[in-house]
Design a protein around this motif. Structure first.
Motif, PDB file in Angstrom:
ATOM      1  N   ARG A   7       1.765 132.685-135.034  1.00 25.30           N
ATOM      2  CA  ARG A   7       1.183 132.172-135.710  1.00 25.30           C
ATOM      3  C   ARG A   7      -0.196 131.295-135.443  1.00 25.30           C
ATOM      4  O   ARG A   7      -0.031 130.785-134.457  1.00 25.30           O
ATOM      5  CB  ARG A   7       2.103 131.853-136.577  1.00 25.30           C
ATOM      6  CG  ARG A   7       2.420 133.208-137.431  1.00 25.30           C
ATOM      7  CD  ARG A   7       3.532 132.292-138.527  1.00 25.30           C
ATOM      8  NE  ARG A   7       3.282 131.241-139.360  1.00 25.30           N
ATOM      9  CZ  ARG A   7       2.874 132.179-140.707  1.00 25.30           C
ATOM     10  NH1 ARG A   7       3.131 133.047-140.668  1.00 25.30           N
ATOM     11  NH2 ARG A   7       2.351 131.192-141.595  1.00 25.30           N
ATOM     12  N   ARG A   8      -1.617 131.734-136.165  1.00 26.12           N
ATOM     13  CA  ARG A   8      -2.302 130.112-136.009  1.00 26.12           C
ATOM     14  C   ARG A   8      -2.957 129.487-137.424  1.00 26.12           C
ATOM     15  O   ARG A   8      -2.875 130.153-138.595  1.00 26.12           O
ATOM     16  CB  ARG A   8      -2.966 130.957-135.146  1.00 26.12           C
ATOM     17  CG  ARG A   8      -3.384 131.140-134.058  1.00 26.12           C
ATOM     18  CD  ARG A   8      -5.035 131.940-133.377  1.00 26.12           C
ATOM     19  NE  ARG A   8      -3.718 132.429-132.223  1.00 26.12           N
ATOM     20  CZ  ARG A   8      -5.048 133.105-131.710  1.00 26.12           C
ATOM     21  NH1 ARG A   8      -6.885 132.936-131.670  1.00 26.12           N
ATOM     22  NH2 ARG A   8      -5.459 133.208-130.470  1.00 26.12           N
ATOM     23  N   GLN A   9      -3.090 128.915-137.285  1.00 28.27           N
ATOM     24  CA  GLN A   9      -4.642 127.953-138.747  1.00 28.27           C
ATOM     25  C   GLN A   9      -5.269 129.284-138.512  1.00 28.27           C
ATOM     26  O   GLN A   9      -5.505 129.380-137.361  1.00 28.27           O
ATOM     27  CB  GLN A   9      -4.736 126.791-138.499  1.00 28.27           C
ATOM     28  CG  GLN A   9      -3.509 125.303-138.601  1.00 28.27           C
ATOM     29  CD  GLN A   9      -2.427 125.606-139.405  1.00 28.27           C
ATOM     30  OE1 GLN A   9      -2.949 125.873-140.318  1.00 28.27           O
ATOM     31  NE2 GLN A   9      -1.031 125.840-139.328  1.00 28.27           N
ATOM     32  N   CYS A  10      -6.340 129.001-140.186  1.00 23.53           N
ATOM     33  CA  CYS A  10      -6.805 129.760-140.000  1.00 23.53           C
ATOM     34  C   CYS A  10      -8.871 129.240-139.710  1.00 23.53           C
ATOM     35  O   CYS A  10      -9.234 129.642-138.440  1.00 23.53           O
ATOM     36  CB  CYS A  10      -7.977 130.145-141.635  1.00 23.53           C
ATOM     37  SG  CYS A  10      -8.060 128.325-142.197  1.00 23.53           S
ATOM     38  N   GLY A  11      -9.042 127.865-138.999  1.00 21.11           N
ATOM     39  CA  GLY A  11      -9.912 127.870-138.483  1.00 21.11           C
ATOM     40  C   GLY A  11     -11.258 126.895-139.183  1.00 21.11           C
ATOM     41  O   GLY A  11     -12.201 126.352-138.727  1.00 21.11           O
ATOM     42  N   CYS A  13     -11.266 127.327-143.752  1.00 21.31           N
ATOM     43  CA  CYS A  13     -11.122 126.488-144.684  1.00 21.31           C
ATOM     44  C   CYS A  13     -11.016 125.139-144.771  1.00 21.31           C
ATOM     45  O   CYS A  13     -11.951 124.366-143.540  1.00 21.31           O
ATOM     46  CB  CYS A  13      -9.639 126.916-144.859  1.00 21.31           C
ATOM     47  SG  CYS A  13      -8.487 125.522-144.870  1.00 21.31           S
ATOM     48  N   CYS A  16      -9.018 123.177-142.458  1.00 18.37           N
ATOM     49  CA  CYS A  16      -9.147 122.771-141.225  1.00 18.37           C
ATOM     50  C   CYS A  16     -10.397 122.722-140.451  1.00 18.37           C
ATOM     51  O   CYS A  16     -10.124 122.271-139.425  1.00 18.37           O
ATOM     52  CB  CYS A  16      -8.658 124.990-140.571  1.00 18.37           C
ATOM     53  SG  CYS A  16      -7.096 125.489-140.489  1.00 18.37           S
ATOM     54  N   ARG A  19     -10.260 118.840-140.142  1.00 15.51           N
ATOM     55  CA  ARG A  19      -9.292 118.553-139.149  1.00 15.51           C
ATOM     56  C   ARG A  19      -9.711 118.658-137.689  1.00 15.51           C
ATOM     57  O   ARG A  19     -10.104 117.982-137.033  1.00 15.51           O
ATOM     58  CB  ARG A  19      -7.927 119.704-138.904  1.00 15.51           C
ATOM     59  CG  ARG A  19      -6.687 119.165-137.704  1.00 15.51           C
ATOM     60  CD  ARG A  19      -5.983 120.402-137.851  1.00 15.51           C
ATOM     61  NE  ARG A  19      -5.171 120.593-136.134  1.00 15.51           N
ATOM     62  CZ  ARG A  19      -4.438 121.586-136.054  1.00 15.51           C
ATOM     63  NH1 ARG A  19      -3.444 121.145-137.312  1.00 15.51           N
ATOM     64  NH2 ARG A  19      -4.286 122.306-135.106  1.00 15.51           N
ATOM     65  N   ARG A  20     -10.156 119.510-137.685  1.00 15.09           N
ATOM     66  CA  ARG A  20     -11.369 120.133-136.515  1.00 15.09           C
ATOM     67  C   ARG A  20     -12.772 118.883-136.245  1.00 15.09           C
ATOM     68  O   ARG A  20     -12.540 118.406-135.075  1.00 15.09           O
ATOM     69  CB  ARG A  20     -12.180 121.735-136.592  1.00 15.09           C
ATOM     70  CG  ARG A  20     -11.053 122.387-136.721  1.00 15.09           C
ATOM     71  CD  ARG A  20     -11.685 123.759-136.526  1.00 15.09           C
ATOM     72  NE  ARG A  20     -12.246 124.368-134.753  1.00 15.09           N
ATOM     73  CZ  ARG A  20     -12.352 126.355-134.385  1.00 15.09           C
ATOM     74  NH1 ARG A  20     -11.855 126.726-135.652  1.00 15.09           N
ATOM     75  NH2 ARG A  20     -12.133 126.132-133.722  1.00 15.09           N
ATOM     76  N   THR A  34      -5.292 127.659-131.586  1.00 14.27           N
ATOM     77  CA  THR A  34      -5.044 126.643-132.512  1.00 14.27           C
ATOM     78  C   THR A  34      -5.746 127.769-133.708  1.00 14.27           C
ATOM     79  O   THR A  34      -4.621 127.658-134.399  1.00 14.27           O
ATOM     80  CB  THR A  34      -5.611 125.226-132.026  1.00 14.27           C
ATOM     81  OG1 THR A  34      -5.088 124.702-131.771  1.00 14.27           O
ATOM     82  CG2 THR A  34      -5.044 124.340-133.650  1.00 14.27           C
ATOM     83  N   TYR A  35      -6.634 127.994-133.264  1.00 15.33           N
ATOM     84  CA  TYR A  35      -7.339 128.685-134.966  1.00 15.33           C
ATOM     85  C   TYR A  35      -7.195 130.583-135.014  1.00 15.33           C
ATOM     86  O   TYR A  35      -7.803 130.773-133.268  1.00 15.33           O
ATOM     87  CB  TYR A  35      -8.231 128.137-134.997  1.00 15.33           C
ATOM     88  CG  TYR A  35      -8.174 126.765-135.069  1.00 15.33           C
ATOM     89  CD1 TYR A  35      -7.563 126.028-136.358  1.00 15.33           C
ATOM     90  CD2 TYR A  35      -8.672 125.389-134.555  1.00 15.33           C
ATOM     91  CE1 TYR A  35      -7.220 124.598-136.714  1.00 15.33           C
ATOM     92  CE2 TYR A  35      -8.484 123.808-134.741  1.00 15.33           C
ATOM     93  CZ  TYR A  35      -7.678 123.703-135.733  1.00 15.33           C
ATOM     94  OH  TYR A  35      -7.605 122.404-135.475  1.00 15.33           O
TER      95      TYR A  35
END
Length: 143
Positions: A7-11, A13, A16, A19-20, A34-35
């Motif tokens: 499982r990962r975050q999309c990176g 949206c 995300c 956050r980045r 991570t993404y």
């Protein structure tokens, strides 16, 4: 989302991306895995996704574009004449909620927006001009 059953975050949206952006502004790094969209410096949306991720959809791309444009618009909100009334209303509402005066809140809101703009520009610069994200942001600014 997952890549190879991990499982990962999309990176891509808005959440995300924020956050980045924040991690970059704090001069920290995260592992690429991570993404799902590991590489925002890639020249195309598809090229930025992790190898082995084959579930790309048109909706994901549209969502990514919308998220990017939300952050672009936030970065340039202070320069928008159309935003003056909404910003004044936000300052009024924040002042009431926090028990402060608008004279105290408005400079803080302006500082927050200026800081976001600075961090956004730095982040976009770090991705490079060939980045699909930078291309979306540039296209919006030239419109």
């Amino acid at each position: 989302m997952s890549v190879d059953n991990h499982r990962r975050q999309c990176g891509i949206c808005a959440a995300c991306m924020l956050r980045r952006l924040s991690v970059h502004a704090a001069d920290l790094t995260e592992p690429a895995d991570t993404y799902v969209w590991e590489n925002l410096s890639a020249p195309t949306f598809d090229a930025g996704a992790a190898e082995g991720f084959n579930k790309r959809t048109r909706a994901q791309k549209q969502y990514a574009i919308a998220g990017t444009l939300h952050l672009v618009h936030l970065a340039y909100l202070k320069q928008s004449r159309a935003a003056e009334r909404p910003l004044s209303l936000a300052a009024f509402q924040l002042a009431r909620a926090l028990g402060e005066t608008e004279a105290v809140i408005r400079p803080k809101l302006d500082r927050l927006l200026s800081q976001h703009q600075k961090e956004w520009k730095t982040y976009m610069s770090s991705l490079g001009p060939q980045s699909f994200v930078a291309q979306w942001a540039d296209n919006d600014q030239s419109a």
